[in-house]
Structures are given as structure tokens and as C-alpha cells.
Enzyme design. Structure first.
Site, mmCIF file in Angstrom:
data_model
loop_
_atom_site.group_PDB
_atom_site.id
_atom_site.type_symbol
_atom_site.label_atom_id
_atom_site.label_comp_id
_atom_site.label_asym_id
_atom_site.label_seq_id
_atom_site.Cartn_x
_atom_site.Cartn_y
_atom_site.Cartn_z
ATOM 1 N N GLU A 36 0.832 -1.186 0.000
ATOM 2 C CA GLU A 36 0.000 0.000 0.000
ATOM 3 C C GLU A 36 0.876 1.249 0.000
ATOM 4 O OE1 GLU A 36 -3.976 -1.883 1.943
ATOM 5 O OE2 GLU A 36 -2.840 -0.459 3.129
ATOM 6 N N CYS A 94 3.489 8.413 1.043
ATOM 7 C CA CYS A 94 3.962 7.505 2.086
ATOM 8 C C CYS A 94 4.233 6.168 1.396
ATOM 9 C CB CYS A 94 2.888 7.392 3.161
ATOM 10 S SG CYS A 94 3.320 6.268 4.472
ATOM 11 N N CYS A 113 6.177 -6.885 7.106
ATOM 12 C CA CYS A 113 7.258 -6.356 7.953
ATOM 13 C C CYS A 113 7.613 -7.385 9.010
ATOM 14 C CB CYS A 113 6.805 -5.058 8.625
ATOM 15 S SG CYS A 113 8.096 -4.297 9.631
ATOM 16 N N CYS A 166 5.577 -4.838 15.468
ATOM 17 C CA CYS A 166 5.099 -3.930 16.518
ATOM 18 C C CYS A 166 3.640 -4.302 16.847
ATOM 19 C CB CYS A 166 5.184 -2.482 16.054
ATOM 20 S SG CYS A 166 6.848 -2.011 15.567
ATOM 21 N N CYS A 189 0.575 -2.384 15.320
ATOM 22 C CA CYS A 189 0.604 -2.103 13.879
ATOM 23 C C CYS A 189 -0.105 -3.169 13.066
ATOM 24 C CB CYS A 189 2.062 -1.993 13.436
ATOM 25 S SG CYS A 189 2.237 -1.810 11.654
ATOM 26 N N CYS A 249 -1.402 6.101 9.825
ATOM 27 C CA CYS A 249 -0.195 5.459 10.302
ATOM 28 C C CYS A 249 -0.488 4.193 11.102
ATOM 29 C CB CYS A 249 0.573 6.449 11.168
ATOM 30 S SG CYS A 249 2.106 5.807 11.729
#
Ligand code: SF4
Length: 353
Positions: A93, A106, A113, A117, A120, A339
């Protein structure tokens, strides 16, 4: 499926050298760069001043296809989220965020990933693969082309933040090459201060930043005490706050100026007096800027956003104690583009064809 390297990740100097080695003119690399990055023309047949030899060499040895925009959505605030697909059908994305004086993209650096985290959405995917430099630059080119052809705005993307999917420093060399392409004055010519590299705190790569183009650096801090940071960011078990700040102290600040510390404010987790005291101890006032990000809730997230009053109080305390501190206004949260909310959703309408 071709396995050729994408031409879009090649810094100008590398392209020049390759073409000179093929016996092409020393201007060939600059001419190709001009067609791609200044004129937005991606079909070599239309590169009228480039020699046949140079074009044939590039066609034989490089992939000149742009990534494909397979889906897009527009938020009520004008933010657009794009699903960008690559040759192997993996997608990431990419989010375009308009403001009065700029258009920020962005960008993702990995499919998924590895950092995991706990707040996230992307972290829940795990790492599928790294992106090549050309796939990173390709997000810019594909989105810019889409905006020009299909939206009512012909604004140029002016700023880049590596805050999409992935940990950019976990994919160091391709992100570095892509950044060189973004900065190239004979190409896109995006200024150093208009590009922000964000990291969760990969200490060995932070220690290598002297070798990276001097763009803005943002550290995802999110907590000022090891117990809370480890809860939010498992990477803190490997590189805790002491090691992180030892590494940050080595970042050549003349080049990187102030470091931005991203601080996700989560209700009752890291938004109290103890957290402020921790920040005062960790952050030097002269070279730090704190960017508060009120947590964006997503389906099934276990964390909550603090009240507006709490966010304001936290910011006021930092400012009163001598810090430059801003609060990031959430953009695009109605389309999960804010975010920490990015995740390639495979159930979206597939527009591959
Ligand atoms: S916040 Fe960034 S580093 Fe952490 S899991 Fe998400 S994408 Fe990875």
C-alpha cells in the site's frame, strides 16, 4: 515472468556507466533519465533523442514496466490509498496525502514487515519479501502517473516519507538506491529535506547512516521506558533504549539536522507523567523534535486512542519543557490509510487486468 532488474532503481551514475560501457554516448544516461523522470514517458519507442543501441540494450537487460495500481480509495479528507502490485503479484500500500503546499507520498519498503510492533496492522502480516529499489521508485512513478491521468489534480508529489509497510533500514541498500534516484537533480530532484527515512530502531543500520544520503531521520520511539517499549515494539528486546540512543548519538547531525521522534500516544499505556519524565531524560532539546501521533484504532486493535484533551496536555508539557513538539493530524483513517493501519488486503476488488 521476467526476472530482469527494474530500470527505475538505477541511480543516474550507474545508468551512465552501463551505457558508456556499451559504447553509447556519454549523454545517453542523462537523456533516458530526462524522458523517464522529467517527462514521465516510459515507452522507449518515444525516446526520440536516445540511440537505437542504447534503447535495445535497456530493453534486453532491464524491466521497463511500471508497477500496476490494482485498487485505490479516496478518503473524505482527500487522502488516497493505492494498492500497488508487482510482477510476482505481491502488493503493497502507498498513500498520497495532499496538503495546501505539498503532496506527500507515504511509500512502502517491504511486503509486510518482520518487526512485529504490537500496535501495527502491517506487523500482523509478517515479512513476505523486501522490495527492490525499482519497486520503491515505481510506487512514486505509478501513483504520479495515475494521479495525472485519472484525478482532477495535476499536483506533483513533492515529499516522500518511508512510513508505509516495512522497516526501511531492514532493506538498506535498495532503500538507499531508491533515495538516490529520488534526489537526483537531473531526474525527480526531490530535496533532501523533503524526504524522511523512518526507522523502528535497527541499531546496526542506524550506525551506518553516515553512508546514507542526508535526508530527514525519524525514529519511531513510542515509549520512554524499556518495559513499555518492549511491550509495543519487540525489537526493543534486541536493541533497547540505551543501545538505540548510543547509535543515535553517532548519526552525523550536521547533515541530518534535528531528529524527529515519532511517539504514538496510546490511552493508559504511554500517555502519563512517568512517560514525560522519561522523554525529558532521553531527548536532547536542541536536536530533537517530537511528533505525537494519537493511536489510530483499526478492527480488532487492542489499544485505544487517548482523549483530545489528553493529547493536548501531553503536547503542552513537552513544549513547556523546551521541546519542539507537534501532533500529527490523522489523515485517511476512514479508509485505513493512517499510520500503523496499512496492510495489503487481498479481498479487495482485483483490478489486475
Ligand atoms: S510500525 Fe513499522 S516497523 Fe513496526 S511492524 Fe509496523 S511497519 Fe513494521
Amino acid at each position: 515472468m521476467t526476472t530482469k532488474q527494474s530500470i527505475y532503481g538505477l541511480p543516474l551514475e550507474s545508468l551512465r556507466q552501463l551505457l558508456i560501457e556499451q559504447g553509447c554516448s556519454k549523454f545517453s544516461g542523462d537523456q533516458v533519465y530526462n524522458w523517464i523522470y522529467k517527462c514521465g514517458v516510459f515507452d522507449p519507442l518515444l525516446w526520440s533523442n536516445v540511440s537505437k543501441k542504447a534503447k535495445q540494450y535497456l530493453l534486453d537487460n532491464f524491466n521497463l514496466e511500471l508497477p500496476v495500481i490494482t485498487w485505490q480509495a479516496r478518503s473524505t479528507d482527500g487522502t488516497r490509498k493505492f494498492l500497488v502490485g508487482f510482477e510476482d503479484k505481491q502488493t503493497v500500500e502507498t498513500v498520497a496525502i495532499p496538503a495546501k503546499d505539498r503532496l506527500t507520498l507515504c511509500i512502502s519498503s517491504q511486503v509486510g514487515c518482520a518487526i512485529g510492533c504490537t500496535f501495527c496492522h502491517t506487523g500482523t502480516m509478517g515479512l513476505k519479501r523486501h522490495l527492490q529499489a525499482g519497486e520503491i521508485v515505481g510506487q512514486y512513478l505509478a501513483v504520479q502517473k495515475w494521479l495525472k491521468e485519472k484525478s482532477d489534480s495535476d499536483k506533483r508529489i513533492s515529499n516522500i516519507v518511508y512510513m508505509g509497510q516495512g522497516e526501511p533500514l531492514h532493506n538498506y541498500e535498495p532503500v538507499k538506491a531508491a533515495t538516490q534516484v529520488f534526489l537526483e537533480a537531473k531526474g525527480l530532484g526531490i530535496g533532501q529535506r523533503k524526504i524522511t527515512l523512518s526507522t523502528s530502531g535497527l541499531v546496526p543500520q542506524i550506525e551506518k547512516l553516515w553512508d546514507f544520503p542526508p535526508v530527514n531521520i525519524a525514529i519511531s520511539l513510542h515509549a520512554a521506558h524499556n518495559d513499555i517499549r518492549t511491550e509495543l515494539m519487540p525489537i526493543n528486546k534486541v536493541y533497547d533504549l540505551e543501545r538505540l540512543f548510543e547509535a543515535i548519538a553517532k548519526v552525523p547531525l550536521k547533515a541530518h539536522r534535528r531528529i524527529t521522534y515519532e511517539y504514538l500516544l496510546i490511552a493508559n499505556i504511554n500517555d502519563g507523567e512517568r512517560d514525560l519524565q522519561g522523554l525529558y531524560k532521553l531527548l536532547d532539546r536542541e536536536h530533537s523534535k517530537v511528533n505525537l501521533i494519537p493511536f489510530n484504532e483499526y478492527p480488532d486493535s487492542e489499544f485505544k486512542q487517548p482523549s483530545q484533551q489528553k493529547v493536548q496536555w501531553f503536547q503542552d508539557q513537552l513544549i513547556a519543557n523546551g521541546y519542539v513538539c507537534t501532533t500529527r493530524t490523522s489523515r485517511g483513517d476512514d479508509i485505513l490509510a493512517a499510520c500503523g493501519q496499512l496492510k495489503s488486503e487481498m479481498d479487495k476488488e482485483n483490478l489486475w487486468d
